[in-house]
Design an enzyme around this catalytic site. Sequence first.
Site, PDB file in Angstrom:
ATOM      1  N   LYS A 171      -3.976   5.431   3.995  1.00 48.78           N
ATOM      2  CA  LYS A 171      -4.172   6.233   2.785  1.00 48.78           C
ATOM      3  C   LYS A 171      -5.309   7.244   2.966  1.00 48.78           C
ATOM      4  O   LYS A 171      -5.382   8.247   2.240  1.00 48.78           O
ATOM      5  CB  LYS A 171      -4.476   5.336   1.581  1.00 48.78           C
ATOM      6  CG  LYS A 171      -3.285   4.554   1.026  1.00 48.78           C
ATOM      7  CD  LYS A 171      -3.703   3.739  -0.196  1.00 48.78           C
ATOM      8  CE  LYS A 171      -2.522   3.132  -0.948  1.00 48.78           C
ATOM      9  NZ  LYS A 171      -1.932   1.976  -0.283  1.00 48.78           N
ATOM     10  N   LYS A 182     -12.068   2.143   3.372  1.00 46.81           N
ATOM     11  CA  LYS A 182     -10.757   1.708   2.886  1.00 46.81           C
ATOM     12  C   LYS A 182     -10.324   0.404   3.544  1.00 46.81           C
ATOM     13  O   LYS A 182     -10.518   0.200   4.736  1.00 46.81           O
ATOM     14  CB  LYS A 182      -9.711   2.794   3.182  1.00 46.81           C
ATOM     15  CG  LYS A 182      -8.383   2.579   2.493  1.00 46.81           C
ATOM     16  CD  LYS A 182      -8.464   2.862   1.010  1.00 46.81           C
ATOM     17  CE  LYS A 182      -7.233   2.410   0.257  1.00 46.81           C
ATOM     18  NZ  LYS A 182      -7.102   0.931   0.174  1.00 46.81           N
ATOM     19  N   SER A 237      -6.355   1.415  -4.505  1.00 46.35           N
ATOM     20  CA  SER A 237      -5.370   1.394  -3.417  1.00 46.35           C
ATOM     21  C   SER A 237      -3.946   1.486  -3.944  1.00 46.35           C
ATOM     22  O   SER A 237      -3.015   0.862  -3.416  1.00 46.35           O
ATOM     23  CB  SER A 237      -5.522   0.125  -2.560  1.00 46.35           C
ATOM     24  OG  SER A 237      -4.883   0.291  -1.317  1.00 46.35           O
ATOM     25  N   SER A 269      -2.691   0.088   4.254  1.00 46.36           N
ATOM     26  CA  SER A 269      -3.314   1.020   3.307  1.00 46.36           C
ATOM     27  C   SER A 269      -4.489   1.800   3.892  1.00 46.36           C
ATOM     28  O   SER A 269      -4.978   2.736   3.258  1.00 46.36           O
ATOM     29  CB  SER A 269      -3.787   0.261   2.065  1.00 46.36           C
ATOM     30  OG  SER A 269      -2.689  -0.102   1.248  1.00 46.36           O
TER      31      SER A 269
END
Length: 396
Positions: free
Chosen positions: A69, A235, A126, A66
């Site tokens: 992202k 993140k 997320s 993730s």
Amino acid sequence: MRVLWWSKIVAAAAFVAALVLVAVPVPALAQLGQVETTGSQMILEDYDTGAVIFAKNPDEKMHPSSMSKLMTVYVVFKMLSEGKIHMDDAFPVSEKAWRMQGSKMFVHVGDRVKVSDLLRGVIVQSGNDACIVLAEGIAGSEEAFAEILNAEAKRLGLTNSTFRNASGWPDPEHLMTARDLATLARHMIHDFPQYYELFSEKEFTYGIDVTTKKPITQGNRNPLLYKDIGVDGLKTGHTEEAGYGLVASMKRGDRRLILVINGLHSMNERSREPQRLLELAFGQFDNVRLFTKGATVDEADVWLGSAPRVPLIVDRNVVMTVPRLGKGDVKAIVTYDNPIPAPIAKGTPVATLKVVSKDATLEEIPLTAGADVQQLGFTGRISAAISYLLWGAGKK
């Protein structure tokens, strides 16, 4: 070649209190420190100087989960800043987005969701489903959106990144490096300060739990946001294959550091190890302001010119990240062909300032001529050449 020792550099730095730091620099040439880490891949950089303080396999391609992202968010921020989309625009939720597994924002098929909510669904929660809604709303399909991600990555210089989807869902060809993620984080902070504060939001509420009939509130997965140590993004990521990862940015005073780490073994380790590395970097390294743009670093002899010497000018602000305990080992070396032959045009690169520490080159900076120097006429050249051979520089 002339060597400017640390004492001279510190003296030069004393009058540059108004120095403006360079936001997106060329990374430094050498890694400054050594540290052991339980992560498989890691890089820790100074945001203002680009210096790599610590690193471990920073250019090894990895599954970013993730953390990738961030590329989706970057593209959305860019389109918002260009006016191509707006925060109040609402994108439809497809069955593909609704059925998406993994971390979720919990959108429902057939709904229309605002871009502002989808961004928080990606950044705070997320949500893989939120990523697909954004991708389909912008490009028509996730596959087409991946093409946009790859093109934007190429523009940003992410040379070891390939995107196959918007969410970081496991794919053997969906790969990034720790260095590319750090570069992306730096661009995110610099390019979109008006949106960057979204990364520091600790929770976001969206949708209704069908069982309890209560609003669904999810907390930000970044564990360092809750420690009040100056971390304000960015993140997390996790898959079984990649392990636990984090892209973090931490600011204290005027300094900001960026850390990327992947391959940790647990959520607890993801909370402790990044903080340890950031604290070490802040504690062991400083930023030193050396020269302002336009400052004279040295003077060079001129061969057969209307002036005996020419000032050597630095054409940008120079800030260096150096070890606190090793400042005495840092020196600046000015190199050029001595003497520099006339004519010399002001602004022409004529020398190089190399900053080194223990034989490691920290940075190389071009120096330009600070004045025009005309070539002497025939008689003057003969006289100047004889004077130079007899007495050296300073005579004509």
